[in-house]
Scaffold this active site. Structure first.
Site, PDB file in Angstrom:
ATOM      1  N   ASP A 329       0.811  -1.176  -0.192  1.00 32.93           N
ATOM      2  CA  ASP A 329      -0.254  -0.039  -0.064  1.00 32.93           C
ATOM      3  C   ASP A 329       0.833   1.189  -0.178  1.00 32.93           C
ATOM      4  OD1 ASP A 329      -2.131   1.809   0.095  1.00 32.93           O
ATOM      5  OD2 ASP A 329      -2.407   1.307   2.334  1.00 32.93           O
ATOM      6  N   GLU A 332       1.713   3.067   3.246  1.00 36.58           N
ATOM      7  CA  GLU A 332       2.696   2.589   4.341  1.00 36.58           C
ATOM      8  C   GLU A 332       4.145   3.178   4.219  1.00 36.58           C
ATOM      9  OE1 GLU A 332       2.540  -0.168   6.609  1.00 36.58           O
ATOM     10  OE2 GLU A 332       0.516   0.816   6.465  1.00 36.58           O
ATOM     11  N   ASP A 364      -2.788  -3.744   4.164  1.00 35.85           N
ATOM     12  CA  ASP A 364      -1.436  -2.940   3.820  1.00 35.85           C
ATOM     13  C   ASP A 364      -0.543  -3.649   2.905  1.00 35.85           C
ATOM     14  OD1 ASP A 364      -2.108  -0.825   5.603  1.00 35.85           O
ATOM     15  OD2 ASP A 364      -1.217  -2.116   7.165  1.00 35.85           O
ATOM     16  N   GLU A 386      -2.393  -6.777   7.513  1.00 32.90           N
ATOM     17  CA  GLU A 386      -2.784  -5.750   7.787  1.00 32.90           C
ATOM     18  C   GLU A 386      -1.480  -5.424   8.971  1.00 32.90           C
ATOM     19  OE1 GLU A 386      -4.365  -2.076   8.913  1.00 32.90           O
ATOM     20  OE2 GLU A 386      -4.998  -3.497   7.325  1.00 32.90           O
ATOM     21  N   ARG A 387      -0.656  -4.401   8.668  1.00 29.29           N
ATOM     22  CA  ARG A 387       0.216  -3.972   9.406  1.00 29.29           C
ATOM     23  C   ARG A 387       0.001  -2.870  10.600  1.00 29.29           C
ATOM     24  NH1 ARG A 387       4.451   0.140   8.222  1.00 29.29           N
ATOM     25  NH2 ARG A 387       6.225  -0.240   9.800  1.00 29.29           N
TER      26      ARG A 387
END
Length: 601
Positions: A329, A332, A364, A386-387
């Protein structure tokens, strides 16, 4: 022992009058000289003498005095020096230390300063070493007490290296500086060497260009310090400049280049690292990693019960016709045009990692299968990441994004959701207590069914994503991929590896559009988002309620037909989740009081 004491059976204790007479006399001399010179060390030495007088046990070395009040490392260091000099002299002359008489004030180094030892010419004798250590510049014509030299040295800021002998200093000076493999110094030297080989006319590099190319050769970040530290890999440049391995041309817009010694050391480092694989080689070029833990047996025949002409498909990718690409993404990163962005630089460490930066509507990171001949054909693999950094996790719980993001991840159509949690410094000052955050992650794993992965830094997170890319490449590399509608027809069932697979996946265009926040919501979706705002309502509970009552109007009508007691328990017996647990009376009562005052008419 008196006989009357033995007869009376009284306890008799024997105490030493001066258990540490030698140390005490030396400190008294130092204290007297400090008083005569009005030195600031006088109160410190006086306190040390008083505590030494009160201590009843003998001390063998000066370092043991550190347990007493008033003693510091410098005082203990010089006591050890004096004691070692006395012991060496006693051994060389084959005579012991004689206790001084009470009428004569003892000198701590009196055996050393005897006439026989002063006339020695050997520079390796204990006398010369001691005198050189305590700061005396002349070896002949000594008339002052060595204790005065000790007190003068104590008053100065003596470095911690003064406790080492001259021979140790010589050994240290002769040692050759060699940076560790993939350290900051190693990366700078190797990058400058590679640049000098490629550009015969210009051997120097600017700081920005050097950081951009050196990050590939270093494990640490050149722009972001480690957790709990203020230093980056670029901090090693000052050491290289001090050792004369790198030169700096000018202060403003400085450029750096290798010296002859630095070039020689860089060539040695580059030669020694040829047989040492880096992380990129270990992940993407390890032959042993191509075999997964499960035996994969592919047959040439089609899967039983499935023919290729059952359904028409627009996209079909045969094994070997596509590449697995990691999508990142854009949010990010700090911006794709930013030259030394930490996230981009970490991914650049893996040249064989095929990745691309896109605008993802949910998650992400995700992976796509991209056709080699037709790049417009892209299918999404059923994995999304998902981070979250720990401080971001606390902020998302506070503002409600945590539950909203989990809801959208469950509805995105990808079955394998991974929650990648990064440690933030020492997990202090997060905004919420650490046990609360750990409980939220536990609920995410148990109740939501997400996979939770914890890492210590961005470096480890990127390494995890690179390894995931390699494993997905191995898993889907020999499969036939097709577009199959709204959800991916794939799971973690290992039995699917026994036969050749035709996996149905959704296109990336459909995935991104269906996961957008601004897409038109149905009444049921809006009702679910409304219920999630209530305390104690999870995604499973909201889905259980909306499955029975799809709209708010249907629930209000049901409440209108009940009295208060029945209405408060209307939702209590509804089952939710895989364990088929009841919603409970408390939550049912909260929902009733929210909707019962409305008139369905």
């Amino acid at each position: 022992m008196p006989l009357n004491a033995i007869a009376m059976h009284k306890k008799v204790s024997c105490k030493r009058l001066r258990p540490n007479a030698r140390f005490q006399d030396w400190l008294l001399h130092l204290c007297a000289e400090a008083k005569a010179k009005k030195s600031s060390l006088e109160p410190i030495l006086k306190e040390a003498v008083e505590s030494l007088e009160k201590y009843p046990l003998p001390l063998k070395t000066g370092s043991e005095c550190i347990i007493l009040k008033g003693f510091n490392k410098k005082i203990c260091l010089y006591l050890d020096k004096c004691l070692s000099s006395v012991n060496k002299d006693v051994l060389s002359d084959n005579r012991g230390y004689r206790e001084p008489s009470s009428s004569v004030r003892p000198s701590p180094l009196s055996p050393i300063l005897s006439s026989q030892l002063i006339t020695r010419s050997s520079s390796n004798s204990p006398v010369s070493e001691t005198l050189s250590n305590v700061g005396l510049s002349q070896r002949q014509g000594i008339t002052s007490n060595p204790d005065s030299a000790i007190s003068e040295n104590l008053q100065e800021n003596v470095s911690s290296d003064s406790g080492f002998s001259n021979s140790n200093k010589k050994k240290r000076a002769k040692s050759i500086y060699k940076p560790a493999h993939r350290s900051g110094s190693y990366a700078i030297l190797v990058t400058l060497l590679e640049h000098s080989k490629q550009n015969n006319s210009n051997f120097s590099m600017t700081k920005e260009g050097l950081i951009e190319k050196a990050q590939i050769h270093c494990e640490e970040s050149f722009v972001r310090p480690k957790a709990g530290s203020m230093y980056t890999a670029w901090s090693n440049m000052s050491r290289l400049l001090a050792k004369g391995l790198v030169t700096k041309t000018r202060k403003k817009n400085a450029e750096y280049s290798l010296t002859s010694e630095g070039e020689k050391l860089a060539m040695e480092l580059l030669e020694a690292s040829k047989n040492i694989p880096n992380l990129n080689d270990m992940i993407f070029h390890d032959k042993a990693s191509t075999s997964s833990g499960v035996k994969v047996q592919f047959a040439n025949t089609a899967k039983q019960g499935l023919t290729t002409t059952e359904e028409p498909c627009q996209i079909e990718m045969q094994p070997g016709e596509f590449d697995i690409i990691l999508l990142i993404d854009k949010n990010e990163t700090g911006g794709l045009k930013k030259r030394n962005d930490p996230t981009i630089m970490e991914f650049n460490k893996y040249p064989d990692l095929k990745h691309d930066y896109r605008s993802l509507k949910v998650g992400d990171f995700t992976w796509i299968a991209k056709h080699k001949s037709h790049p417009e054909q892209e299918l999404v693999l059923p994995y999304v990441v998902e981070r979250k950094r720990m401080d971001d996790l606390a902020a998302s719980i506070k503002d409600g994004r945590f539950h909203e993001q989990k809801f959208r991840l469950r509805r995105c159509g990808l079955k394998n959701v991974i929650y990648l949690v990064e440690k933030y410094e020492k997990n202090k000052g997060l905004g919420l207590p650490l046990p609360s955050l750990l409980q939220a992650l536990t609920n995410t794993r148990v109740q939501d069914g997400f996979k939770v992965r914890s890492t210590n830094s961005l470096n480890q997170s990127v390494r995890f994503l690179a390894m995931m890319t390699k494993r997905l490449t191995i898993r889907y590399g020999k499969m036939t991929l097709r577009n199959g509608g709204e959800e991916c027809d794939d799971s973690d069932d290992d039995l699917k590896f026994v036969v050749p697979q035709v996996v149905k996946l959704m296109t990336f265009e459909y995935f991104n559009k269906s996961s957008a926040k601004t897409k038109p919501l149905t009444v049921k979706d809006t009702f679910i988002k409304l219920l999630l705002q209530l305390k104690g309502v999870s995604v499973e509970k909201a889905l259980a309620i909306t499955n029975r009552y799809p709209t708010p109007h249907s629930l209000i009508v049901a409440y209108y037909k009940c009295d208060q007691q029945e209405g408060e328990l209307l939702l209590a017996s509804l089952k939710y989740g895989d364990q088929t647990r009841n919603i409970g009376p408390a939550l049912s009562k909260s929902v009733y009081h929210l909707f019962s005052t409305l008139n369905p008419k």
